[in-house]
Design a protein around this motif. Structure first.
Motif, mmCIF file in Angstrom:
data_model
loop_
_atom_site.group_PDB
_atom_site.id
_atom_site.type_symbol
_atom_site.label_atom_id
_atom_site.label_comp_id
_atom_site.label_asym_id
_atom_site.label_seq_id
_atom_site.Cartn_x
_atom_site.Cartn_y
_atom_site.Cartn_z
ATOM 1 N N ALA A 266 0.849 -1.193 0.000
ATOM 2 C CA ALA A 266 0.000 0.000 0.000
ATOM 3 C C ALA A 266 0.879 1.235 0.000
ATOM 4 O O ALA A 266 2.050 1.201 0.411
ATOM 5 N N ASN A 267 0.302 2.345 -0.465
ATOM 6 C CA ASN A 267 1.025 3.620 -0.465
ATOM 7 C C ASN A 267 0.023 4.753 -0.329
ATOM 8 O O ASN A 267 -1.001 4.764 -1.006
ATOM 9 N N ARG A 268 0.327 5.676 0.558
ATOM 10 C CA ARG A 268 -0.508 6.867 0.743
ATOM 11 C C ARG A 268 0.360 8.121 0.611
ATOM 12 O O ARG A 268 1.368 8.252 1.299
ATOM 13 N N ILE A 269 -0.021 8.990 -0.302
ATOM 14 C CA ILE A 269 0.698 10.240 -0.536
ATOM 15 C C ILE A 269 -0.200 11.404 -0.162
ATOM 16 O O ILE A 269 -1.377 11.442 -0.558
ATOM 17 N N THR A 270 0.352 12.346 0.596
ATOM 18 C CA THR A 270 -0.358 13.578 0.928
ATOM 19 C C THR A 270 0.377 14.746 0.279
ATOM 20 O O THR A 270 1.549 14.993 0.587
ATOM 21 N N VAL A 271 -0.303 15.426 -0.631
ATOM 22 C CA VAL A 271 0.250 16.620 -1.288
ATOM 23 C C VAL A 271 -0.366 17.832 -0.607
ATOM 24 O O VAL A 271 -1.585 18.023 -0.655
ATOM 25 N N ARG A 272 0.468 18.645 0.048
ATOM 26 C CA ARG A 272 -0.053 19.792 0.793
ATOM 27 C C ARG A 272 -0.054 21.079 -0.022
ATOM 28 O O ARG A 272 -0.763 22.012 0.317
ATOM 29 N N ARG A 273 0.741 21.100 -1.056
ATOM 30 C CA ARG A 273 0.697 22.199 -2.023
ATOM 31 C C ARG A 273 1.504 21.794 -3.239
ATOM 32 O O ARG A 273 2.261 20.812 -3.204
ATOM 33 N N ALA A 274 1.333 22.538 -4.335
ATOM 34 C CA ALA A 274 2.133 22.275 -5.531
ATOM 35 C C ALA A 274 3.605 22.511 -5.225
ATOM 36 O O ALA A 274 3.971 23.460 -4.516
ATOM 37 N N MET A 275 4.467 21.647 -5.763
ATOM 38 C CA MET A 275 5.909 21.739 -5.542
ATOM 39 C C MET A 275 6.588 22.111 -6.852
ATOM 40 O O MET A 275 6.458 21.387 -7.849
#
Length: 279
Positions: free
Chosen positions: A95-104
């Motif tokens: 499993a994999n969970r990614i959290t993007v908090r803003r554009a990089m």
């Protein structure tokens, strides 16, 4: 927690992984250690190659899955250490969970931190999480949590076989060529032979090489490009591997107008199931 700072990507990580198969005394718990590399800059040529391999449009904004590639050498440094409780070769990414908090932006230097945590029981063995975090100018901009399974000795793949419900009609069909494993290995640094070598794949019970799970996730996120919010969580479970070459179906269904999506990748059996959730 001990902190180990690196000033460059480590070399020889797959040699260390292979040596980790030799009998040795190992720790029983995950090491209380964080691997850190500061001021990591993005090579634009490398980013462009990654975009092409995974199906992203060329852009100066980093794909959501790209920091995973930047943090991968740190994760391997952690998992190939002599006190890590399991050999790195043979663990399964489930499993994999990614959290993007803003554009990089590709021009932003990133500080990367990687640690392992939450060792727990699983019906097929034991699982743990490798947590990677990216900071830009002191701001937490991205987090990736990869869950890995260490199977119990003696568990066979046949034990996990079960009937699968019919797969939905796909939104799109993907042809996944045989070179996908080696192409993604070149841009990700993940040169596990189950993805690049027929002999290596057969040693682990596969008739031919399999696609990287993170390639499949990246390809799915790329298929949703332009339809995702600026901030979101992309959570996936990896099911059966994609044998190379293959043709698979991609299905994406919006749940509402706020940016929630359900998506999946299927062949004759399911390969990946995921959700996108705005914060």
């Amino acid at each position: 927690m001990a902190v180990v700072e690196l000033d460059s990507d480590p070399s020889g990580i797959y040699l260390r992984a292979a040596l980790g198969l030799l009998p040795a005394r190992r720790g029983h718990d995950l090491p209380d250690r964080e691997i850190v590399r500061r001021g990591v800059t993005v090579d634009r040529d490398h980013l462009a190659r990654y975009d092409r391999v995974c199906g992203f449009r060329l852009s100066d904004t980093l794909p959501a899955t790209y920091p995973h590639v930047l943090a991968f050498p740190l994760a391997m440094t952690l998992m190939t250490a002599s006190d890590f409780p399991f050999p790195a070769v043979g663990i399964v990414h489930v499993a994999n969970r990614i959290t993007v908090r803003r554009a990089m932006d590709a021009g932003e230097p990133l500080d990367l931190l990687v640690r392992a945590e939450n060792l727990r029981s699983h019906d097929r063995g034991r699982v743990f999480d490798v947590v990677a975090t990216a900071f830009a100018s002191g701001e937490n901009v991205w987090t990736g949590v990869s869950t890995y399974l260490r199977k119990n000795a003696g568990k066979s793949e046949g034990h996990a076989k079960r009937d699968h419900p019919p797969t939905p009609d796909p939104t799109a069909k993907w042809k996944v060529p045989a070179r996908t494993g080696t192409d993604y290995a070149e841009v990700s640094g993940d040169r596990n032979p189950i993805h690049t070598s027929r002999i290596g794949a057969r040693l682990f019970g596969f008739p031919r090489p399999i696609a990287h799970g993170m390639w499949t996730k990246a390809r799915a996120i790329a298929a949703l490009d332009g339809r995702l919010p600026t901030e979101y969580i992309a959570d996936v479970a990896f099911k059966q591997p994609i044998l190379l070459p293959s043709t698979v179906g991609f299905t994406a269904v919006p749940r509402d107008s706020a940016g929630h999506w359900d998506f999946r990748v299927d062949g004759k059996r399911p390969h990946l199931a995921g959700q996108v959730t705005p914060p």
